[in-house]
Design a protein around this motif. Structure first.
Motif, PDB file in Angstrom:
ATOM      1  N   LEU A 197      -2.736  18.506  -1.275  1.00  0.00           N
ATOM      2  CA  LEU A 197      -2.118  17.246  -1.200  1.00  0.00           C
ATOM      3  C   LEU A 197      -3.135  16.146  -1.012  1.00  0.00           C
ATOM      4  N   ASN A 198      -4.359  16.345  -0.143  1.00  0.00           N
ATOM      5  CA  ASN A 198      -5.222  15.293   0.275  1.00  0.00           C
ATOM      6  C   ASN A 198      -6.222  14.994  -1.151  1.00  0.00           C
ATOM      7  N   HIS A 199      -5.470  14.194  -1.807  1.00  0.00           N
ATOM      8  CA  HIS A 199      -6.136  13.349  -2.939  1.00  0.00           C
ATOM      9  C   HIS A 199      -5.940  12.052  -2.945  1.00  0.00           C
ATOM     10  N   SER A 200      -6.986  10.998  -2.860  1.00  0.00           N
ATOM     11  CA  SER A 200      -6.646   9.598  -2.950  1.00  0.00           C
ATOM     12  C   SER A 200      -7.878   9.146  -3.999  1.00  0.00           C
ATOM     13  N   ASP A 201      -7.781   9.637  -5.274  1.00  0.00           N
ATOM     14  CA  ASP A 201      -8.616   9.385  -6.252  1.00  0.00           C
ATOM     15  C   ASP A 201      -8.501   7.925  -6.864  1.00  0.00           C
ATOM     16  N   MET A 202      -9.462   7.354  -7.397  1.00  0.00           N
ATOM     17  CA  MET A 202      -9.438   6.143  -7.843  1.00  0.00           C
ATOM     18  C   MET A 202      -9.585   6.330  -9.480  1.00  0.00           C
ATOM     19  N   ALA A 247       0.792  -1.314   0.107  1.00  0.00           N
ATOM     20  CA  ALA A 247      -0.037   0.013  -0.116  1.00  0.00           C
ATOM     21  C   ALA A 247       0.825   1.231  -0.087  1.00  0.00           C
ATOM     22  N   ARG A 248       1.901   1.119  -0.708  1.00  0.00           N
ATOM     23  CA  ARG A 248       2.546   2.100  -0.800  1.00  0.00           C
ATOM     24  C   ARG A 248       2.343   3.679  -1.237  1.00  0.00           C
ATOM     25  N   TYR A 249       1.273   3.819  -1.995  1.00  0.00           N
ATOM     26  CA  TYR A 249       0.390   4.916  -2.378  1.00  0.00           C
ATOM     27  C   TYR A 249      -0.062   5.553  -1.205  1.00  0.00           C
ATOM     28  N   PHE A 250      -0.741   4.941  -0.276  1.00  0.00           N
ATOM     29  CA  PHE A 250      -1.367   5.565   0.907  1.00  0.00           C
ATOM     30  C   PHE A 250      -0.198   5.864   2.074  1.00  0.00           C
TER      31      PHE A 250
END
Length: 315
Positions: A269-274, A200-203
């Motif tokens: 910074l706070n983006h966790s788009d799919m 889960a390196r992205y997160f």
């Protein structure tokens, strides 16, 4: 070996019991029809019809052949249709990879589009973290991925399908669960349930960037690769974590959420788009058709399904 035209000719005569009527049904003249029957009888070395000036009857050999001829012609027609559907993308098999959150937030819409527009396509679903999906796309073991692209992979194309953000997950009754939001600085020193650097390196990197933005480092207490596992740790009261807002839809009991608040630059910074991902060298017509149908169903402004209802989540 007999041909399909010979079998078609035989079935037409057997059902009409009249050469003239059978020829008309097949849009041909009677002499070529008789020729096809003769060729078939020669190939099978059996007389199929008893013919006289008044009527046509099936022989015992003809009665045996008739149901088999029908099955062969039906199979030929079905095979032709199936091959044609596969070639155009209307049939076939599509293997879809998806993360745990995507399985709740995006996959249902994708499956709905497939059911509506591609009812003859078989879908195979495989849950996997983003890094595993990228590897599977490169190897061709999945056709489509629903993931968060942690790295750029040569040959893998990605398209935004859902905007998302991280929120703070807290044990119910926690002091920070006020409904007013939480500053990242308020999380410094608290036991943090953190993402695995491998799966889960992205997160992991995203959380570190948020803490770096306030000049702090997280106090990592537990590590997990999947969001449901992190939420379970929070529900057990072992600490706090940061998860995508879409994860709120399947959170266990005992977990509450707060928005991350802070300086104006924090939202950048706070983006966790799919994203929807696929290998550009893919030759699966059904996968290509499904991608196009699903992407066309999204609104260009938000990446959300056109028929979605309710307010969009802030970024």
């Amino acid at each position: 070996m007999f041909s399909l035209i010979q079998l078609e000719s035989f079935v037409a005569v057997a059902e009409e019991l009249h050469f003239g009527a059978a020829a008309e049904r097949l849009n041909m003249t009677q002499p070529p029809l008789s020729r096809q029957i003769q060729l078939l009888e020669r190939e099978l070395q059996a007389q199929l019809f008893i013919r006289n000036s008044r009527r046509v009857e099936l022989t015992a050999a003809g009665r045996v052949l008739l149901p088999n001829a029908r099955r062969i012609l039906d199979l030929s027609s079905k095979t032709s249709l199936e091959v044609s559907r596969v070639a155009t993308g209307d049939a076939g098999t599509v293997v879809i990879g998806y993360t745990a959150v995507a399985g709740q937030a995006v996959l249902p819409d994708l499956l709905s589009q497939a059911s509506k527009h591609l009812p003859h396509v078989t879908l195979v679903l495989r849950e996997a973290v983003s890094v595993e999906q990228l590897e599977a796309l490169s190897k061709g073991s999945i056709d489509i991925g629903l993931l968060r692209p942690m790295v750029t992979r040569p040959g893998v194309v990605t398209q935004l399908v859902k905007k998302d953000r991280l929120v703070v997950a807290l044990p119910e009754g926690h002091d920070l669960a006020t409904g007013k939001g939480v500053f990242i600085k308020e999380l410094v020193g608290l036991p943090l349930m953190m993402y695995s650097t491998g799966e889960a390196r992205y997160f992991y990197d995203l959380v570190l960037r948020l803490f770096d933005s306030v000049g702090a480092r997280p106090n990592i207490a537990q590590i997990a690769s999947q969001i449901p596992a992190l939420l379970a740790l929070v529900a057990a009261g072992l600490g706090v974590t940061l998860v995508p807002a879409t994860a709120m839809e399947f959170a266990p009991r005992g977990v509450v959420f707060e928005e991350i608040i802070g300086a104006n630059g924090l939202s950048n910074l706070n983006h966790s788009d799919m994203y929807l991902a696929w290998d550009e060298s893919s030759t699966n017509p059904a996968a290509e058709m499904l991608r196009k149908i699903f992407l066309d169903s999204l609104t260009p402004e938000s990446g959300e399904p056109n028929d979605s209802t309710g307010p969009k989540e802030p970024v």
